[in-house]
Design a protein around this motif. Structure first.
Motif, PDB file in Angstrom:
ATOM      1  N   HIS A 134       0.396  -0.944  -0.336  1.00 28.69           N
ATOM      2  CA  HIS A 134      -0.194   0.451  -0.155  1.00 28.69           C
ATOM      3  C   HIS A 134       1.234   1.333   0.024  1.00 28.69           C
ATOM      4  O   HIS A 134       0.809   1.990   1.236  1.00 28.69           O
ATOM      5  CB  HIS A 134      -0.457  -0.173   1.419  1.00 28.69           C
ATOM      6  CG  HIS A 134      -1.933  -0.768   1.234  1.00 28.69           C
ATOM      7  ND1 HIS A 134      -3.171  -0.807   0.257  1.00 28.69           N
ATOM      8  CD2 HIS A 134      -2.184  -2.406   1.455  1.00 28.69           C
ATOM      9  CE1 HIS A 134      -3.885  -1.550   0.855  1.00 28.69           C
ATOM     10  NE2 HIS A 134      -3.244  -2.503   1.534  1.00 28.69           N
ATOM     11  N   PRO A 135       1.596   1.787  -0.875  1.00 25.20           N
ATOM     12  CA  PRO A 135       2.512   2.524  -0.836  1.00 25.20           C
ATOM     13  C   PRO A 135       1.823   4.040  -0.998  1.00 25.20           C
ATOM     14  O   PRO A 135       2.376   4.806  -0.036  1.00 25.20           O
ATOM     15  CB  PRO A 135       2.951   2.656  -2.827  1.00 25.20           C
ATOM     16  CG  PRO A 135       2.124   1.535  -3.615  1.00 25.20           C
ATOM     17  CD  PRO A 135       1.365   0.647  -2.321  1.00 25.20           C
ATOM     18  N   GLU A 136      -0.050   4.447  -0.603  1.00 25.45           N
ATOM     19  CA  GLU A 136      -0.319   5.770  -0.563  1.00 25.45           C
ATOM     20  C   GLU A 136      -0.257   5.824   0.363  1.00 25.45           C
ATOM     21  O   GLU A 136      -0.734   6.910   1.253  1.00 25.45           O
ATOM     22  CB  GLU A 136      -1.797   4.689  -1.095  1.00 25.45           C
ATOM     23  CG  GLU A 136      -2.756   3.795  -0.783  1.00 25.45           C
ATOM     24  CD  GLU A 136      -2.614   2.683  -0.921  1.00 25.45           C
ATOM     25  OE1 GLU A 136      -2.918   2.265  -0.826  1.00 25.45           O
ATOM     26  OE2 GLU A 136      -1.534   2.797  -2.222  1.00 25.45           O
ATOM     27  N   PHE A 137      -0.033   4.846   1.839  1.00 23.28           N
ATOM     28  CA  PHE A 137       0.424   4.878   3.164  1.00 23.28           C
ATOM     29  C   PHE A 137       1.227   5.794   3.348  1.00 23.28           C
ATOM     30  O   PHE A 137       0.977   6.758   4.753  1.00 23.28           O
ATOM     31  CB  PHE A 137       0.637   4.174   3.879  1.00 23.28           C
ATOM     32  CG  PHE A 137      -0.906   2.084   4.122  1.00 23.28           C
ATOM     33  CD1 PHE A 137      -2.082   3.411   3.713  1.00 23.28           C
ATOM     34  CD2 PHE A 137      -0.585   1.636   4.376  1.00 23.28           C
ATOM     35  CE1 PHE A 137      -2.939   2.490   3.685  1.00 23.28           C
ATOM     36  CE2 PHE A 137      -1.556   0.757   4.501  1.00 23.28           C
ATOM     37  CZ  PHE A 137      -3.205   0.804   4.454  1.00 23.28           C
ATOM     38  N   VAL A 138       2.651   6.021   2.713  1.00 22.59           N
ATOM     39  CA  VAL A 138       3.524   6.718   3.005  1.00 22.59           C
ATOM     40  C   VAL A 138       3.166   8.183   3.467  1.00 22.59           C
ATOM     41  O   VAL A 138       3.856   8.990   3.717  1.00 22.59           O
ATOM     42  CB  VAL A 138       4.549   6.200   1.883  1.00 22.59           C
ATOM     43  CG1 VAL A 138       6.032   7.669   1.718  1.00 22.59           C
ATOM     44  CG2 VAL A 138       4.946   5.112   1.439  1.00 22.59           C
TER      45      VAL A 138
END
Length: 608
Positions: free
Chosen positions: A249-253
């Motif tokens: 889930h790269p959108e968490f960064v």
């Protein structure tokens, strides 16, 4: 960016098994793995730490053998890919001569001493270990990564080390993982100290610029070593059994490492607003005939407003393809950005019908405090596509059935009489409602006694299905004789891709022109008598037919017709007669006047 393409079964020491069907698959976690990751910011970071802390640590020595699985070269059996230079080398461990173990977060900044082969914990975490060329590993030492705009090959940029374009994002996500999994580790902007690493702003840029490729996704799944959602387990005897959430889930960064006010907003160039900063674009690929080539793909530009980076998901449904798919798409950080996506049509053109589809673009950012229409508040953008595949046109003389030949006989007509007319229709039969091509009449050719007939046939284009055009044909009565002619009508589909010539229709016309017959039997009772005279008298001076007093068929009711009556009076049948002499004509006119003159009856007798 190095793109891994999994082709067939890659096996090393019976540990790696990839099928061709899984070559391009996403290596998804189990559907419940991140169920508890529901927060944002520090809350989300804490939730992720709890999730990834459930792991099976292996010792530093065994990590050498796990690399044979986790870093396997998908295109070369028995080899692994090294970090920084992506070199493919023999996987066999040769005591560090060919490759050794690189700590992405340097040992000196982990807060522990140099690890031995029996060491477990932060120093043996496989997400922080990568096989590397020994000299490159030594050169990098414990330098932090940077700077923001570095690109190209690996190496130093001032006091910062750049991992190279192929591994920049991989390194950033490994550091995000370490700073989440281990509380003593932190990421900072600028030069780090103690257990810190950075530069954070550079790592953010790398993260949005270099998305997780198939190699990184597979590595994440191989370290996990268990099955995921539609993702078979990768057999790994040294599996760690946890995952890197910033690969999944790269959108968490942004939420975890920046703030809750991501200002990204995605739109489709040329689209119409649908509210909430959403947009919509309709792509009509037009109309083609069955069997035609599928129209070429269309290029659509996606724009990102705002300076913050974001990941977005592209989902396709129906008969549509998109060059961008899945959730591993990103717009760069610290700048506005755009991407071109190629949109096409699937389903082929073998059968008529509507080939439609939809491509949905979803901004995956999870932050909500940036305002309306940005971050998580950015509404989806939708591209709708359609292609109409049409059946071939079908010409016919009938609207009820497929009639390809029409014959009409005008019969026998009198010379000099009015030309008889035959009316007919040309139809385009519509077998597939709404999906039949228009009909073109390209030309008409005739054979036979064409001069005896005339038609209104003329070329036309794009006659819609289930519609018709009306035409007529007539026979000239100027020349005696028997006549016939055949007309060939040549058709094709309307001018669209895949249009073809169609089977022709034929129209056959026959008729005979005979000498005119003179008859004074105007009431058709088989006798020429006074009753017929009265018919002539009532029609005198007009333009009528044979039943109105026109004995010679010249279209006029006059003295000539009376003379024919006189010549035929008393006859049982109507036959042709000679025209009377002039003196007889005078007598006939007198007789006619006598019959026509009103008589007064005189009553003799007493006067009252």
């Amino acid at each position: 960016m190095f793109i891994c393409r999994f082709r067939a079964i890659v096996t090393f020491l019976a540990l790696v098994c990839l099928t061709a069907a899984a070559a391009h698959a996403q290596y998804n976690p189990p559907t419940t793995y991140y169920n508890s990751a529901t927060g944002t910011g520090a809350t989300l970071k804490s939730q992720l730490q709890t999730i990834v802390s459930s792991m099976t640590g292996i010792n530093y020595g065994n990590a050498r053998y796990s690399a044979l699985v986790t870093d396997a070269d998908p295109n070369a059996s028995g080899k692994i890919l090294l970090i920084y230079n992506r070199a493919s080398v023999a996987a066999t461990w040769d005591n560090g001569a060919t490759w050794n173990r690189e700590h992405i977060w340097p040992v000196s900044r982990l807060g522990v001493g140099d690890p031995s082969n029996s060491t477990t914990g932060v120093a043996s975490d496989q997400f922080n270990l990568r096989p590397a060329n020994p000299s490159i590993n030594s050169s990098r030492s414990n330098s932090p990564f940077g700077s923001d705009n570095s690109t190209g090959a690996y190496g130093y940029n001032g006091s910062y080390y750049y991992p190279g374009d192929s591994d920049a994002g991989d390194v950033a996500r490994a550091q995000f993982y370490m700073a989440t999994r281990y509380s003593q580790l932190t990421l900072v902007d600028g030069s780090p100290s103690g257990t810190q690493m950075g530069d954070l702003s550079a790592l953010l840029n790398y993260h949005f610029r270099d998305v997780p490729d198939a190699f990184e996704q597979r590595r994440n799944h191989a370290i996990y070593g268990l099955a995921g959602e539609n993702s078979p387990a990768i057999s790994n005897a040294y599996a760690q059994k946890n995952r890197n959430p910033y690969v999944d889930h790269p959108e968490f960064v942004w939420s975890v490492f920046v703030d809750q006010m991501n200002d990204s907003s995605i739109s489709i160039q040329g689209g119409t607003s649908t509210g909430g900063s959403g947009s919509a674009l309709d792509l009509d690929f037009g109309r083609v005939l069955v069997g035609a080539a599928v129209p070429a793909n269309r290029s659509v530009t996606l724009n990102k407003a705002g300076l913050d980076g974001t990941y977005f998901q592209v989902t396709s449904t129906g008969n549509v393809t998109s060059s961008l798919t899945g959730r591993y798409n990103a717009f760069r950080n610290s700048t506005t950005d755009s991407k071109v996506v190629s949109i096409g049509v699937t389903g082929g053109t073998a059968t008529p019908g509507l080939k439609n589809g939809q491509v949905t673009i979803d901004n995956l950012d999870i932050t909500t405090q940036g305002g309306s229409g940005v971050g998580a508040n950015d509404a989806n953008d939708v591209i709708t596509t359609k292609l109409s595949v049409l059946d071939h046109a079908n010409p016919s003389f009938s609207g009820a059935s497929d009639v390809n030949h029409l014959t009409y006989d005008f019969g026998t007509v009198a010379q000099g009489s009015a030309a008889p007319v035959f009316r007919f229709d040309l139809f385009n039969l519509g077998a597939n409602s709404g999906f039949t091509a228009g009909l073109d009449l390209d030309g008409v050719s005739g054979a036979g006694n064409g001069a005896a007939f005339s038609t209104t046939l003329a070329s036309f284009t794009a006659l819609a299905a289930a519609n018709s055009n009306n035409f007529s044909a007539s026979l000239s009565t100027s020349t005696l004789g028997a006549f016939s002619a055949t007309y060939t009508l040549n058709f094709s589909d309307e001018n669209l891709p895949g249009a073809a010539a169609l089977a022709p229709l034929t129209l056959s016309l026959t008729g005979m022109v005979a000498a005119a017959t003179q008859s004074a039997d105007f009431n058709n009772d088989g006798m020429v008598d006074g009753a017929d005279f009265l018919v002539w008298q009532r029609g005198f001076g007009g333009a009528g037919g044979a039943t109105d007093g026109d004995a010679n068929g010249d279209g006029l009711i006059n003295e000539s017709d009376l003379m024919i009556w006189k010549g035929q009076a008393g006859a049982a049948t109507a036959v042709a007669t000679t025209v009377p002499e002039p003196q007889a004509l005078v007598l006939a006119v007198f007789i006619a006047a006598a019959f026509a003159w009103p008589h007064r009856r005189v009553i003799r007798g007493a006067v009252r």
